[in-house]
Design a protein around this motif. Structure first.
Motif, PDB file in Angstrom:
ATOM      1  N   TYR A  98      13.738  -8.725  -5.422  1.00  0.00           N
ATOM      2  CA  TYR A  98      12.761  -8.286  -6.412  1.00  0.00           C
ATOM      3  C   TYR A  98      13.698  -7.196  -6.921  1.00  0.00           C
ATOM      4  O   TYR A  98      14.224  -6.399  -6.655  1.00  0.00           O
ATOM      5  CB  TYR A  98      11.536  -7.419  -5.988  1.00  0.00           C
ATOM      6  N   ARG A  99      13.704  -7.272  -8.371  1.00  0.00           N
ATOM      7  CA  ARG A  99      14.212  -6.271  -9.426  1.00  0.00           C
ATOM      8  C   ARG A  99      13.591  -4.750  -8.929  1.00  0.00           C
ATOM      9  O   ARG A  99      12.479  -4.672  -9.004  1.00  0.00           O
ATOM     10  CB  ARG A  99      14.012  -6.331 -10.827  1.00  0.00           C
ATOM     11  N   ASP A 100      14.509  -3.768  -8.784  1.00  0.00           N
ATOM     12  CA  ASP A 100      14.092  -2.602  -8.350  1.00  0.00           C
ATOM     13  C   ASP A 100      13.353  -2.448  -6.998  1.00  0.00           C
ATOM     14  O   ASP A 100      12.395  -1.589  -6.750  1.00  0.00           O
ATOM     15  CB  ASP A 100      13.115  -1.814  -9.398  1.00  0.00           C
ATOM     16  N   GLY A 101      13.522  -3.523  -6.231  1.00  0.00           N
ATOM     17  CA  GLY A 101      12.679  -3.737  -4.971  1.00  0.00           C
ATOM     18  C   GLY A 101      13.062  -2.582  -3.974  1.00  0.00           C
ATOM     19  O   GLY A 101      12.030  -2.081  -3.474  1.00  0.00           O
ATOM     20  N   ALA A 102      14.209  -1.968  -3.949  1.00  0.00           N
ATOM     21  CA  ALA A 102      14.294  -0.653  -3.102  1.00  0.00           C
ATOM     22  C   ALA A 102      13.719   0.444  -3.658  1.00  0.00           C
ATOM     23  O   ALA A 102      12.851   1.175  -2.824  1.00  0.00           O
ATOM     24  CB  ALA A 102      15.855  -0.398  -3.135  1.00  0.00           C
ATOM     25  N   LYS A 103      13.540   0.504  -5.101  1.00  0.00           N
ATOM     26  CA  LYS A 103      12.779   1.861  -5.518  1.00  0.00           C
ATOM     27  C   LYS A 103      11.400   1.602  -5.210  1.00  0.00           C
ATOM     28  O   LYS A 103      10.468   2.487  -5.068  1.00  0.00           O
ATOM     29  CB  LYS A 103      12.847   2.018  -6.980  1.00  0.00           C
ATOM     30  N   VAL A 104      10.702   0.452  -5.107  1.00  0.00           N
ATOM     31  CA  VAL A 104       9.339   0.271  -5.064  1.00  0.00           C
ATOM     32  C   VAL A 104       9.006   0.411  -3.450  1.00  0.00           C
ATOM     33  O   VAL A 104       8.073   1.019  -3.351  1.00  0.00           O
ATOM     34  CB  VAL A 104       8.875  -1.339  -5.290  1.00  0.00           C
ATOM     35  N   PHE A 105       9.889   0.073  -2.663  1.00  0.00           N
ATOM     36  CA  PHE A 105       9.723   0.320  -1.140  1.00  0.00           C
ATOM     37  C   PHE A 105       9.922   1.850  -0.760  1.00  0.00           C
ATOM     38  O   PHE A 105       9.126   2.197   0.292  1.00  0.00           O
ATOM     39  CB  PHE A 105      10.734  -0.519  -0.494  1.00  0.00           C
ATOM     40  N   SER A 106      10.694   2.431  -1.139  1.00  0.00           N
ATOM     41  CA  SER A 106      11.215   3.868  -0.970  1.00  0.00           C
ATOM     42  C   SER A 106       9.970   4.611  -1.199  1.00  0.00           C
ATOM     43  O   SER A 106       9.403   4.836  -2.389  1.00  0.00           O
ATOM     44  CB  SER A 106      12.384   4.417  -1.858  1.00  0.00           C
ATOM     45  N   GLY A 107       9.573   5.404  -0.115  1.00  0.00           N
ATOM     46  CA  GLY A 107       8.508   6.580  -0.395  1.00  0.00           C
ATOM     47  C   GLY A 107       7.097   5.742  -0.325  1.00  0.00           C
ATOM     48  O   GLY A 107       6.006   6.649  -0.303  1.00  0.00           O
ATOM     49  N   SER A 108       6.848   4.448  -0.258  1.00  0.00           N
ATOM     50  CA  SER A 108       5.628   3.709  -0.308  1.00  0.00           C
ATOM     51  C   SER A 108       5.073   4.018   0.948  1.00  0.00           C
ATOM     52  O   SER A 108       5.544   3.982   2.120  1.00  0.00           O
ATOM     53  CB  SER A 108       5.691   2.237  -0.656  1.00  0.00           C
ATOM     54  N   ARG A 109       3.743   3.745   1.073  1.00  0.00           N
ATOM     55  CA  ARG A 109       2.707   4.137   2.324  1.00  0.00           C
ATOM     56  C   ARG A 109       2.161   2.628   2.568  1.00  0.00           C
ATOM     57  O   ARG A 109       1.602   2.047   1.568  1.00  0.00           O
ATOM     58  CB  ARG A 109       1.353   4.986   2.096  1.00  0.00           C
ATOM     59  N   PHE A 110       2.497   1.914   3.699  1.00  0.00           N
ATOM     60  CA  PHE A 110       2.007   0.717   3.844  1.00  0.00           C
ATOM     61  C   PHE A 110       0.428   0.847   4.120  1.00  0.00           C
ATOM     62  O   PHE A 110       0.113   1.726   4.924  1.00  0.00           O
ATOM     63  CB  PHE A 110       2.646   0.164   5.197  1.00  0.00           C
ATOM     64  N   THR A 111      -0.231  -0.030   3.472  1.00  0.00           N
ATOM     65  CA  THR A 111      -1.763  -0.045   3.861  1.00  0.00           C
ATOM     66  C   THR A 111      -2.349  -0.855   4.999  1.00  0.00           C
ATOM     67  O   THR A 111      -3.594  -0.840   5.393  1.00  0.00           O
ATOM     68  CB  THR A 111      -2.206  -0.397   2.422  1.00  0.00           C
ATOM     69  N   GLY A 112      -1.375  -1.828   5.469  1.00  0.00           N
ATOM     70  CA  GLY A 112      -1.882  -2.619   6.645  1.00  0.00           C
ATOM     71  C   GLY A 112      -1.095  -2.142   8.056  1.00  0.00           C
ATOM     72  O   GLY A 112      -0.618  -0.887   7.980  1.00  0.00           O
ATOM     73  N   THR A 113      -1.307  -2.698   8.937  1.00  0.00           N
ATOM     74  CA  THR A 113      -0.788  -2.364  10.245  1.00  0.00           C
ATOM     75  C   THR A 113       0.199  -3.520  10.799  1.00  0.00           C
ATOM     76  O   THR A 113       0.731  -3.061  11.864  1.00  0.00           O
ATOM     77  CB  THR A 113      -1.831  -2.206  11.490  1.00  0.00           C
ATOM     78  N   GLU A 114       0.484  -4.572   9.999  1.00  0.00           N
ATOM     79  CA  GLU A 114       1.373  -5.495  10.431  1.00  0.00           C
ATOM     80  C   GLU A 114       2.601  -4.910  10.659  1.00  0.00           C
ATOM     81  O   GLU A 114       3.389  -5.243  11.623  1.00  0.00           O
ATOM     82  CB  GLU A 114       1.585  -6.502   9.306  1.00  0.00           C
ATOM     83  N   HIS A 115       3.095  -3.915  10.034  1.00  0.00           N
ATOM     84  CA  HIS A 115       4.389  -3.228  10.132  1.00  0.00           C
ATOM     85  C   HIS A 115       4.649  -2.718  11.638  1.00  0.00           C
ATOM     86  O   HIS A 115       5.670  -2.483  11.966  1.00  0.00           O
ATOM     87  CB  HIS A 115       4.887  -2.242   9.041  1.00  0.00           C
ATOM     88  N   ALA A 116       3.443  -2.099  11.964  1.00  0.00           N
ATOM     89  CA  ALA A 116       3.602  -1.412  13.144  1.00  0.00           C
ATOM     90  C   ALA A 116       3.889  -2.539  14.518  1.00  0.00           C
ATOM     91  O   ALA A 116       4.250  -1.924  15.509  1.00  0.00           O
ATOM     92  CB  ALA A 116       2.017  -0.827  13.718  1.00  0.00           C
ATOM     93  N   VAL A 117       3.413  -3.788  14.368  1.00  0.00           N
ATOM     94  CA  VAL A 117       4.060  -4.647  15.624  1.00  0.00           C
ATOM     95  C   VAL A 117       5.508  -4.710  15.535  1.00  0.00           C
ATOM     96  O   VAL A 117       5.926  -4.602  16.905  1.00  0.00           O
ATOM     97  CB  VAL A 117       3.215  -6.002  15.049  1.00  0.00           C
ATOM     98  N   HIS A 118       5.983  -4.835  14.499  1.00  0.00           N
ATOM     99  CA  HIS A 118       7.723  -4.743  14.603  1.00  0.00           C
ATOM    100  C   HIS A 118       8.246  -3.354  15.030  1.00  0.00           C
ATOM    101  O   HIS A 118       9.185  -3.373  15.673  1.00  0.00           O
ATOM    102  CB  HIS A 118       8.196  -5.370  13.230  1.00  0.00           C
TER     103      HIS A 118
END
Length: 216
Positions: A98-118
């Motif tokens: 994604y264009r500017d993908g790192a800027k979108v990701f940086s500082g974002s708050r995940f709204t789900g819990t899927e990331h917690a599994v990993h």
């Protein structure tokens, strides 16, 4: 009198459209108005799902992470070094889609819990290897911050793979900095061969983590 109802706006559709539009216009051009126009709805319709652009970016980052995690998981017996290397390679690959993908990701708050599994699997691997829980968090976030920072700088030069901004010509830069030979020569490592540079940098980080905490 026009009795047609406004099309029902699906939240997932809005996020998918936002990610697609991101590649076309970049983060600065990604406005709620532009997204609404792309969806053929009025801008206020988006506010049913997102109070502001920050909430939209949180959802976009969450969806990016879902797509990244869908690529597969490591074997349960994978070591902590292997997990850190694999997780951050996957993260870089996901951001570069994604264009500017790192800027979108940086500082974002995940709204789900899927990331917690990993996250749980990675932290558990480090704790089982001898890290304290606090050290495990510091180790994983240090590698994560390296990757985010690296890709942010990478996308500043190449917004998308194969697309290069003007002003980053290596030879022109070297000629301009001719009075500073080491700095001039550094351009070849700073502004090209990002795959090799990322891999070397990530391995330095992982090796440094092991050395710092005395865990191999």
């Amino acid at each position: 009198m026009d009795n047609r109802k406004t099309p029902k706006l699906d939240k997932r559709q809005a996020v998918d459209t936002s990610l697609r539009l991101l590649n076309e216009v970049g983060l600065d051009g990604l406005t709620l108005r532009a997204i609404a126009r792309e969806l053929n709805v009025q801008a206020p319709a988006l506010y049913w799902h997102f109070k502001n652009k920050r909430e939209l970016l949180d959802e976009m980052a969450t969806e990016m992470s879902r797509r990244m995690f869908a690529q597969g998981r490591l074997p349960e017996d994978a070591g902590w070094q292997e997990r850190l290397l694999a997780a951050n390679r996957s993260l870089r690959a996901a951001l570069l889609r994604y264009r500017d993908g790192a800027k979108v990701f940086s500082g974002s708050r995940f709204t789900g819990t899927e990331h917690a599994v990993h996250m749980e699997e990675t932290l558990r691997a480090l704790v089982d290897a001898g890290f304290t829980p606090g050290q495990a968090v510091r180790a994983t976030t240090t590698a994560y911050f390296f990757t985010l920072g690296f890709v942010t700088e990478e996308q500043g030069v190449e917004p998308l793979p194969g697309e290069r901004r003007e002003g980053f010509d290596i030879e022109e830069r070297a000629a301009r900095l001719a009075d500073f030979p080491l700095s001039a020569a550094a351009g070849a490592d700073l502004f090209q061969d990002y795959e090799e540079g990322f891999e070397e940098g990530l391995r330095l980080v992982v090796a440094g983590i092991g050395a710092r905490y005395g865990i191999s």
